[in-house]
Design a protein around this motif. Structure first.
Motif, short mmCIF file in Angstrom:
data_model
loop_
_atom_site.label_atom_id
_atom_site.label_comp_id
_atom_site.label_asym_id
_atom_site.label_seq_id
_atom_site.Cartn_x
_atom_site.Cartn_y
_atom_site.Cartn_z
N UNK A 168 -12.61 4.03 1.91
CA UNK A 168 -11.82 5.08 1.78
C UNK A 168 -10.53 5.24 1.12
N UNK A 169 -9.86 3.92 1.30
CA UNK A 169 -8.65 3.72 0.69
C UNK A 169 -8.70 3.93 -1.03
N UNK B 214 -6.37 -2.70 -2.56
CA UNK B 214 -7.27 -2.08 -1.67
C UNK B 214 -7.28 -2.40 -0.08
N UNK B 215 -6.90 -3.70 0.14
CA UNK B 215 -6.51 -3.93 1.63
C UNK B 215 -5.35 -3.27 2.20
N UNK B 216 -4.24 -3.34 1.10
CA UNK B 216 -3.07 -2.97 1.45
C UNK B 216 -3.26 -1.32 1.62
N UNK B 217 -3.71 -0.94 0.79
CA UNK B 217 -3.71 0.67 0.94
C UNK B 217 -4.51 1.03 2.24
N UNK B 218 -5.50 0.50 2.63
CA UNK B 218 -6.42 0.88 3.58
C UNK B 218 -5.43 0.50 4.88
N UNK B 219 -4.58 -0.58 4.89
CA UNK B 219 -3.65 -0.75 6.12
C UNK B 219 -2.74 0.21 6.36
#
Length: 80
Positions: A28-29, A15-20
């Motif tokens: 949102x991601x 989730x953090x990678x997609x958000x970045x």
């Protein structure tokens, strides 16, 4: 927007990678990923079904008796 708490470290990291990558929040991601997955799983119309729907809803009508040949194209340029 509310906080997102995920107990699974791998899911949190994804989730953090997609958000970045997307430049959005983790919530949102995750929302985007879930929406995309749901859309991907939704049955889609076949090409034949899409064409049938377009023919049914189009204001233009298909006439199978019209022969599209050189004479037809020439008739488009005839001055009346």
């Amino acid at each position: 927007m509310g906080a997102l708490y995920v107990k699974d470290d791998e899911v949190r990291q994804m989730a953090e990678e997609l958000a970045a990558v997307c430049g959005v929040t983790k919530v949102a991601a995750v929302k985007r990923a879930l929406a995309n997955e749901l859309a991907r799983m939704t049955p889609r119309l076949s090409l034949g079904e899409k064409i049938a729907e377009l023919r049914r809803t189009s204001p233009l009508r298909y006439d199978p008796d019209v022969i599209i040949d050189k004479a037809f194209y020439d008739s488009l340029y005839d001055d009346e």
